[in-house]
Enzyme design. Sequence first.
Site, PDB file in Angstrom:
ATOM      1  N   TRP A 110       0.820  -1.214   0.000  1.00 28.32           N
ATOM      2  CA  TRP A 110       0.000   0.000   0.000  1.00 28.32           C
ATOM      3  C   TRP A 110       0.850   1.258   0.000  1.00 28.32           C
ATOM      4  CZ3 TRP A 110      -4.362  -0.577  -2.058  1.00 28.32           C
ATOM      5  CH2 TRP A 110      -5.130  -1.729  -1.830  1.00 28.32           C
TER       6      TRP A 110
ATOM      7  N   ASP B 295      -1.304   6.416   6.679  1.00 27.51           N
ATOM      8  CA  ASP B 295      -2.378   5.547   6.202  1.00 27.51           C
ATOM      9  C   ASP B 295      -2.607   4.499   7.291  1.00 27.51           C
ATOM     10  OD1 ASP B 295      -4.022   3.668   5.081  1.00 27.51           O
ATOM     11  OD2 ASP B 295      -2.782   3.295   3.302  1.00 27.51           O
TER      12      ASP B 295
ATOM     13  N   LYS C 204     -11.947  -1.902   6.897  1.00 33.39           N
ATOM     14  CA  LYS C 204     -11.114  -2.888   7.574  1.00 33.39           C
ATOM     15  C   LYS C 204     -11.504  -2.963   9.049  1.00 33.39           C
ATOM     16  CE  LYS C 204      -8.908  -2.961   3.638  1.00 33.39           C
ATOM     17  NZ  LYS C 204      -7.718  -2.254   3.241  1.00 33.39           N
TER      18      LYS C 204
END
Length: 362
Positions: A102, A172, A196
Site C-alpha cells: 500500500w 495511512d 477494515k
Amino acid sequence: MDDRIFNFSAGPAVLPEEVLLKAQQDLLCLPGVGASILEISHRGKPFTAILEAAEANLRELLSIPDAYRVLFLQGGSRLQFSMIPMNLLRGRSADYITTGTWGAKAYTEAKREGSVRQAWDGKSSHYQSVPTEDALELDPEAAYVYFTSNETIQGVQFPQEPQTGDVPLVCDASSDFLCRPLDMPRYGVLYACAQKNAGPAGVTAVIIREEMLGDLDEKLPGMLSYRNHADNDSCYNTPPTFGIYILKLVTDWLLHTVGGLEKMYALNRDKAALLYQQIDSSDGFYTPHAHPDCRSLMNVTFRLPNDELQSQFIEQAADRKLHSLKGHRSVGGIRASIYNAMPREGVERLAEFMSEFCQSHR
Ligand SMILES: *Cc1c(COP(=O)(O)O)cnc(C)c1O
C-alpha cells in the site's frame, strides 16, 4: 446467528454483532425519525446528530485535540494517495517510508503530483520489516513524512511511529485504525478507509491538523480539497450517510462495550499472541512473513511448507467455519485478519486448528 462464520477477511471485514443487530433493529425506522438512515436528508437534524456523534466518538477514543478537524470522505484510501500530495505538497517535497504494497502504491500516486523522495524502501527485503531510526534518510525540510502504520498484505505494523523531528507525520492507518491508542499530536494527517476496522466500504475518516488545511486552493477541484470539505463540515456533497452511521455504531461499541482503546489494544495483543505462539512453536512448519519486532496485531501472515499443504489447510479450516484465510495473491501463504471485531473465540478456534494441523502433517 448460527450460520455466521468466523470471518478472517482482510476487508471488507467482520463487524461487531452488536452493531449489525442494532442496524437491523433500526433499519426500518430510526427511533423518533419515522424513516430509515437510508432515506433521510444529510442536511436534516437526525443525520447531523449522527455525523456529530461519530466525530465526537472518534475524538474521545483517540483523544483528538481541538486543533484537528475530522472529515468523512469518499473514494477510499486510494483517493487519499492523491489528495494528500495534491493538498499538502504546495511546491515542496515530501518523504515516503515504504514498508509494503500500500505504501508503494501511495508513493507511485504521489510522484504524479510533485516532488517526493523515498526515505526508506523495504522492497528489496520483501517488505518484512520496518526501518530502524538510523536507517531513515529524512529531509528536515520535507512537507511531511508519509508511512503506512499497518501493511495489510504483508502483515507488517509499526510498533510505534517513526521519529521525524519537527516534520509532521501523514499516516495511512486503514487497517489498524482504532486498534490501539495513538499520540495524535505527532500526526499532521491520519486517515483510514472504514472497511477494515471501523465500518463498511464507502467512507474514509481523515483526521487533519487545522493548520495543514491551508487556504483554499482555487486550482483544486472542490471534491479534492480538504479545506473545502472542512469548511462544509463533510457535507460539501452528499456524504456516505450509511457508512457514517455504521461507523458511529462501531465507535459506540468501542467506547461503551469494549471500554476504550487501551482495552481494545490489550484484547488485540492477546488475540494476536495466540496465533504467533502457534507459529513460533511449530518448529518451522509455519514460517512467518514479518520480523518479530513488527508483527501485525491485525493481519497475521505465514506460509506452510508447500502449496499442497496450504490448500489443505484452507479447505479444512473452512470445514470448521474458519473462512477467508488465503493470503493476498501477491504474497501467497495464509493471512488471518483479526481486526477489532473478530471475537477471541474465532482466534482460539484457529489456534487450535493450527496446532492440530501441524501435529498431523509435520
Ligand atoms: C485496503 C487498504 C487500502 C485501500 O483502500 P481502498 O478503500 O480500497 O482504496 C489502502 N491502504 C491500506 C493500508 C489498506 O489496508
